[in-house]
Design a protein around this motif. Structure first.
Motif, short mmCIF file in Angstrom:
data_model
loop_
_atom_site.label_atom_id
_atom_site.label_comp_id
_atom_site.label_asym_id
_atom_site.label_seq_id
_atom_site.Cartn_x
_atom_site.Cartn_y
_atom_site.Cartn_z
N MET A 16 32.23 50.38 42.74
CA MET A 16 33.36 49.48 43.03
C MET A 16 34.51 49.77 42.08
SD MET A 16 31.90 45.74 44.07
CE MET A 16 31.52 45.36 45.80
N ASN A 17 34.19 50.03 40.81
CA ASN A 17 35.26 50.32 39.84
C ASN A 17 36.00 51.61 40.20
OD1 ASN A 17 35.24 48.14 38.07
ND2 ASN A 17 33.48 48.97 36.94
N ALA A 18 35.26 52.60 40.65
CA ALA A 18 35.91 53.86 41.05
C ALA A 18 36.83 53.62 42.24
CB ALA A 18 34.85 54.91 41.37
N ILE A 94 52.91 38.86 48.04
CA ILE A 94 52.04 40.00 48.31
C ILE A 94 51.96 40.25 49.81
CG2 ILE A 94 49.61 40.73 48.22
CD1 ILE A 94 49.66 39.40 45.37
N ASP A 95 52.21 41.51 50.20
CA ASP A 95 52.27 41.75 51.65
C ASP A 95 51.18 42.67 52.18
OD1 ASP A 95 55.59 43.00 50.92
OD2 ASP A 95 53.66 43.89 50.37
N GLY A 96 50.16 42.94 51.39
CA GLY A 96 49.02 43.71 51.89
C GLY A 96 47.82 43.49 50.99
N LEU A 97 46.62 43.53 51.57
CA LEU A 97 45.41 43.24 50.78
C LEU A 97 44.32 44.26 51.09
CD1 LEU A 97 43.87 41.11 48.96
CD2 LEU A 97 43.17 40.02 51.10
N ILE A 98 43.64 44.70 50.03
CA ILE A 98 42.49 45.59 50.20
C ILE A 98 41.27 44.88 49.64
CG2 ILE A 98 41.45 47.81 49.49
CD1 ILE A 98 44.36 48.94 49.45
N VAL A 99 40.23 44.74 50.47
CA VAL A 99 39.01 44.07 49.99
C VAL A 99 37.88 45.09 49.93
CG1 VAL A 99 39.73 41.84 50.95
CG2 VAL A 99 38.24 43.30 52.31
N ILE A 100 37.10 45.02 48.87
CA ILE A 100 35.95 45.91 48.70
C ILE A 100 34.71 45.03 48.70
CG2 ILE A 100 34.89 47.70 47.24
CD1 ILE A 100 37.73 47.94 45.85
#
Ligand code: ADP
Ligand code: F6P
Length: 319
Positions: A16-18, A94-100
Motif C-alpha cells: 500500500m505504501n508503494a 478536492i476534485d478527484g480521489l484515489i482509494v486503495i
C-alpha cells in the motif's frame, strides 16, 4: 483536475505504501496537488487531510502497512456519511480521489462516484478476492509470509510426528490458502471453493502414515471454519491430537515483495493517468498480464474465482 486526494481503507496490505508513493510522485510529476487522507473513509468524512510533497513518500517503498493509516467506518456506509464526505471534499476543493483497498472500499468508491466525485480504485488486499482483477496488491507478500511460517512449522511437525492445522486469512476466498498450501506441499488444503469431508482428510493422513509419513500439514482457509473446529473433528475421527496455528495479522505485515512493489507502482501511476484523462468511477485491474480499468459496477458483477486446476494439482502432488 488540479487537486486530488488519496486514501487507504479496509485491511492493510504490504505494498500500500508503494502505491501511495506512486500516486503522490506521479501526481506531482503531472502537476497536481496531492493530499493524503488519514484513516480511510473516517478521515474523509472528518476532513483529516494533509498536503503531500515529494519527500512525504520518501523511504516508504519497502515498508509494510500504510503511512496514511487505515480504518473501517460504518457511518460511511450510510447516505448521511457519504454526504458528509462529499461536503468535506468540496470544502477542501478536492476534485478527484484515489482509494486503495478491497471490495468494501470499492463499494464506497462506487457510491462517491454516483454522487459526482471522480474516483479511481486501486486493488489492495492480501485476500486477492476482488472482483474485476486477477491480482490485488499485497497477495504475493502475504503468500510468502505464510509460506515462511508453514515451512518452519513443517520442520517441527516432522521432528515430533505431528499433525498441524494452519489457519490462514482470505475472508471468503481460498487464494491465500491454495497458494500457501500448494507451495508448502501441504497434505490437505481446505478452501471455501471446494467441499471437504473429514473422512477424506483422515484418509489422506492414514494413507501417508502407511507409506511412512508420520507428520501432516493441513492448510485451512479462515472462510471455511475455525481451526479449532477442524481440530476437534480430526481428534474425534482419528484419535490423535492435532496442533493448531492461526497465522493471523502476521500475514498482513512485512516488507512488500518485488512483485508487490512493481504492481503498486504500475497501478498507482495508472490511477493518476486515468484521472488526468478524465476517466472516473473505475477500478484498476490486472488481467492476462495487462493493466486494465473497468467501472466499479461492472467489476462488482464479476465473480472472483480461483483456478480449481491448481487445487486438484495440489491434491495429486501431496499424496
Ligand atoms: P475492504 O475494502 O478491505 O474489503 P471493508 O469491507 O471493511 O474492507 O470495507 C472498507 C470500508 O469501506 C468500510 O469500513 C466502509 O466504510 C466502506 N464500505 C464497505 N461497504 C460499503 C458499502 N456497501 N457502501 C459504502 N461504503 C462501504
Ligand atoms: O481483508 C483482509 C483481512 O485480513 C481478512 O483476511 C480478514 O478476515 C480480515 O481482514 C480481518 O480484518 P480485521 O481483523 O482488521 O477486521
Amino acid at each position: 483536475m488540479k487537486k486530488i486526494a488519496v486514501l487507504t481503507s479496509g485491511g492493510d496490505a504490504p505494498g500500500m505504501n508503494a502505491a501511495i508513493r506512486a500516486v503522490v510522485r506521479r501526481g506531482i510529476f503531472k502537476g497536481l496537488d496531492v493530499y493524503g487522507v488519514r484513516h480511510g473513509y473516517a478521515g474523509l468524512m472528518d476532513g483529516d487531510y494533509y498536503q503531500m510533497d515529494l519527500g512525504s513518500v520518501g523511504d516508504i517503498i519497502h515498508r509494510g502497512g500504510t503511512i496514511l493509516r487505515s480504518a473501517r467506518s460504518e457511518l460511511f456506509k450510510t447516505v448521511e456519511g457519504q454526504q458528509q464526505a462529499i461536503t468535506s471534499l468540496n470544502d477542501a476543493g478536492i476534485d478527484g480521489l484515489i482509494v486503495i483497498g478491497g471490495d468494501g472500499t470499492f463499494k464506497g468508491a462506487s457510491k462517491l462516484t454516483s454522487h459526482g466525485v471522480p474516483t479511481i480504485g486501486i486493488p489492495g488486499t492480501i485476500d486477492n478476492d476482488i472482483s474485476g482483477t486477477e491480482y490485488s496488491i499485497g497477495f504475493d507478500t502475504a503468500v510468502n509470509t505464510a509460506l515462511d511460517a508453514i515451512d518452519k512449522i513443517r520442520d517441527t511437525a516432522y521432528s515430533h510426528d505431528r499433525i498441524c492445522i494452519i489457519e490462514v486469512m482470505g475472508r471468503k476466498a481460498g487464494d491465500l490458502a491454495l497458494w500457501a498450501g500448494l507451495c508448502s506441499g501441504a497434505e490437505s488444503i481446505i478452501i471455501p471453493e471446494a467441499a471437504f469431508s473429514i473422512e477424506d482428510i483422515i484418509n489422506r493422513i492414514q494413507y501417508g502414515q502407511k507409506r511412512g509419513k508420520s507428520h501432516t500439514i493441513i492448510v485451512l482457509a479462515e472462510g471455511v471454519c475455525k481451526a479449532d473446529v477442524l481440530k476437534d473433528m480430526i481428534n474425534k475421527g482419528l484419535g490423535l491430537e492435532a496442533s493448531v496455528m492461526v497465522l493471523g495479522y502476521l500475514q498482513r505485515g512485512g516488507s512488500p515483495s518485488a512483485y508487490d512493489r512493481m504492481m503498486a507502482s504500475k497501478m498507482g501511476g495508472k490511477a493518476i493517468d486515468l484521472l488526468i484523462d478524465g476517466i472516473k468511477g473505475v477500478m484498476i485491474g490486472w488481467k492476462n498480464s495487462q493493466l486494465v480499468h473497468l467501472p466499479f459496477e461492472i467489476a462488482e458483477k464479476e465473480k472472483h474465482t480461483i483456478d480449481m486446476a491448481d487445487y486438484h494439482l495440489a491434491r495429486s502432488l501431496s499424496i
